[in-house]
Design a protein around this motif. Structure first.
Motif, PDB file in Angstrom:
ATOM      1  N   SER A  50      -7.401 -15.265  -8.525  1.00 14.08           N
ATOM      2  CA  SER A  50      -6.927 -14.040  -7.883  1.00 14.08           C
ATOM      3  C   SER A  50      -6.502 -14.321  -6.450  1.00 14.08           C
ATOM      4  N   ARG A  51      -5.991 -13.302  -5.785  1.00 15.03           N
ATOM      5  CA  ARG A  51      -5.590 -13.446  -4.383  1.00 15.03           C
ATOM      6  C   ARG A  51      -6.775 -13.865  -3.512  1.00 15.03           C
ATOM      7  N   ASP A 110      -7.903  -8.161 -12.826  1.00 15.00           N
ATOM      8  CA  ASP A 110      -7.962  -7.834 -11.395  1.00 15.00           C
ATOM      9  C   ASP A 110      -9.414  -7.869 -10.909  1.00 15.00           C
ATOM     10  N   PRO A 137      -5.650   0.239  -6.918  1.00 15.35           N
ATOM     11  CA  PRO A 137      -4.606  -0.214  -5.991  1.00 15.35           C
ATOM     12  C   PRO A 137      -3.300   0.550  -6.158  1.00 15.35           C
ATOM     13  N   GLU A 140       2.316  -1.539  -6.212  1.00 10.01           N
ATOM     14  CA  GLU A 140       2.760  -2.898  -5.882  1.00 10.01           C
ATOM     15  C   GLU A 140       1.629  -3.914  -5.935  1.00 10.01           C
ATOM     16  N   GLU A 141       0.372  -3.448  -5.992  1.00  7.76           N
ATOM     17  CA  GLU A 141      -0.768  -4.356  -6.043  1.00  7.76           C
ATOM     18  C   GLU A 141      -1.482  -4.302  -7.392  1.00  7.76           C
ATOM     19  N   GLN A 142      -0.795  -3.788  -8.412  1.00  8.70           N
ATOM     20  CA  GLN A 142      -1.332  -3.798  -9.769  1.00  8.70           C
ATOM     21  C   GLN A 142      -0.724  -4.976 -10.527  1.00  8.70           C
ATOM     22  N   ARG A 153       9.155  -8.880  -2.202  1.00  5.02           N
ATOM     23  CA  ARG A 153       7.820  -9.392  -2.510  1.00  5.02           C
ATOM     24  C   ARG A 153       7.846 -10.329  -3.717  1.00  5.02           C
ATOM     25  N   MET A 156       2.274 -11.260  -7.781  1.00  2.41           N
ATOM     26  CA  MET A 156       0.906 -11.596  -7.399  1.00  2.41           C
ATOM     27  C   MET A 156       0.429 -12.814  -8.186  1.00  2.41           C
ATOM     28  N   ALA A 319      -6.842  -2.751   1.705  1.00  3.35           N
ATOM     29  CA  ALA A 319      -6.451  -2.324   0.360  1.00  3.35           C
ATOM     30  C   ALA A 319      -6.715  -0.836   0.159  1.00  3.35           C
ATOM     31  N   ARG A 322      -3.993   1.094   2.067  1.00  3.89           N
ATOM     32  CA  ARG A 322      -2.673   1.038   1.420  1.00  3.89           C
ATOM     33  C   ARG A 322      -2.603   1.954   0.200  1.00  3.89           C
ATOM     34  N   THR A 323      -3.656   1.985  -0.606  1.00  3.46           N
ATOM     35  CA  THR A 323      -3.594   2.840  -1.797  1.00  3.46           C
ATOM     36  C   THR A 323      -3.748   4.310  -1.430  1.00  3.46           C
TER      37      THR A 323
END
Length: 430
Positions: A50-51, A110, A137, A140-142, A153, A156, A319, A322-323
């Motif tokens: 993961s990130r 995730d 999220p 864009e972060e899913q 972008r 991920m 995070a 952002r959400t």
């Protein structure tokens, strides 16, 4: 009530499924035990990170050339998929599988997001505690949603791990294991699967879960059978214009281009019988208009509360910020679409109920995340901001319990239905 006027049976436990959701660590430990117990049939491997550097683990069962892939935990606020992935492995290992098949279970797509929800899993599984630990999220972060070609972008790391796995396995079926917080069961497909709709409906009935007959997640999509939806092709005009949701830019469609059918399998944590009511609603404009105005007013109020979040909280909990911002940006156009497109139309009880659920759920999610962000806020207005966020949470929960009659679906029932749905989809395609 369902569209036939028959009350949905209460959910009943089914033998063998877990009574609680496992954490990601618990699911990984269970997978390791299964791999040690069945070394002739099981393989556990890491397919990426993961990130934040957490491992993405894949449990594979048997070695046939025709592959089924099940993806657990694509949304971190939906722990049923992680539990169902483990339960599927247990079911498959209880007996020989069909010759020529291999089964591949991605335990959690995730894990970073799951870590932000994990506090709910170690205590009572109540509605209030769920939202005290809520995180989901922004689009864009899913990991299942891919950037458009030419976008600024990059995909991920989790997305690249999944698309790489799809390239490697070339499955004939991908099942994405999702859940909804309030509503009913439904399935979204990249193409029709003969026989699946009827068997999916029987499984939901067996579990005492209503089918969602007019799902907010599939507005304008073709629905060949109750609770079954076909993903739109690029350029379709019926889908919602308010949501930045493009199924064609997803790992579901990526798998379809490789020849797979993707089934997105949804099961509720709290069921609401009215989503299964296909009768015409007697006062669409009044009900949907009230939901739209509530959603817009709450979004405006919550946007003002977001300004109270201190700078250090924004840095530490990026995070969550952002959400929260994403949901507050989405709410007004959703409400406007309801006023412009939904209010003048004849709609079902199911669709109108969906609007009411979203109008209660979206502010509940935002207010809950704001409480986490405001926990350490100091200075003028901080206490008042927390009090108002708490009031919105309490009002929303009360509405969901009493106006909509949301009732808990036991974990073992959710998991049993979802595992059955995966096995049924594979059986129908074979």
């Amino acid at each position: 009530m369902t569209d036939t006027g028959r009350r949905v049976r209460p959910s009943r436990p089914l033998t063998g499924a877990p009574a609680r959701y496992p954490t990601v660590a618990g699911a990984e430990a269970a997978a390791r035990r299964l791999a040690l117990r069945h070394p002739d049939r099981c393989r556990l491997r890491e397919i990426g990170r993961s990130r934040a550097g957490r491992p993405l683990l894949l449990l594979s069962i048997d070695r046939g050339p025709h592959a089924v892939l099940a993806v657990g935990g694509p949304h971190p606020n939906e722990p049923v998929g992680i539990a169902a992935a483990v339960r599927l492995a247990e079911l498959l290992l209880e007996r020989p599988t069909r010759p020529g098949l291999s089964w591949h279970l991605l335990l959690c797509l995730d894990p970073d997001g799951a870590a932000l929800n994990a506090g709910w899993l170690d205590g009572p599984l109540t509605m209030r505690r769920h939202y005290e630990h809520f995180f989901r999220p922004s689009f864009e972060e899913q990991p299942e949603l891919l950037p458009a070609p030419g976008a600024d972008r990059r995909p991920m790391p989790e997305s690249l791990a999944l698309t790489g796995l799809l390239d490697e396995l070339r499955p004939f079926l991908q099942c994405s294991l999702h859940g909804v917080d309030f509503g009913g069961a439904f399935v979204q497909l990249t193409r029709p699967v003969p026989g699946l709709s009827e068997r999916f409906a029987r499984s939901a009935d067996r579990a005492g879960i209503p089918l969602d007959l007019d799902s907010f997640d599939a507005i304008g999509w073709a629905s060949p059978a109750p609770g079954t939806y076909l993903m739109p092709t690029p350029g379709s005009t019926g889908a919602s214009r308010a949501l930045p949701d493009e199924p064609e830019l997803s790992t579901w469609s990526y798998a379809a281009r490789l020849g797979a059918v993707t089934a997105v399998l949804e099961v509720p944590m709290w069921s609401v019988d009215a989503v299964g009511d296909a009768r015409p609603h007697p006062a669409v404009g009044q009900a949907v208009g009230a939901a739209a105005r509530t959603l817009k007013a709450r979004a405006e109020e919550l946007t003002a509360l977001l300004a109270r979040v201190p700078a250090h909280a924004r840095e530490v909990h990026g995070a969550l910020v952002r959400t929260t911002e994403f949901n507050l940006e989405v709410a007004p156009p959703v409400a406007d679409e309801w006023l412009e497109r939904w209010c003048p139309e004849p709609l079902t009880v199911s669709r109108v109920t969906t609007a009411g659920l979203v109008a209660a759920r979206l502010p509940l999610r935002v207010a809950s995340m704001l409480l986490r962000l405001l926990a350490d806020a100091r200075g003028p207005g901080a206490g008042a901001a927390r009090d108002r966020a708490r009031a919105i949470v309490a009002e929303s929960l009360d509405e969901l319990r009493h106006r909509f009659g949301a009732r808990w679906v036991p974990v073992e029932v959710q998991v049993a239905h979802q595992a059955r749905a995966v096995l049924t989809a594979a059986d129908c395609l074979i």
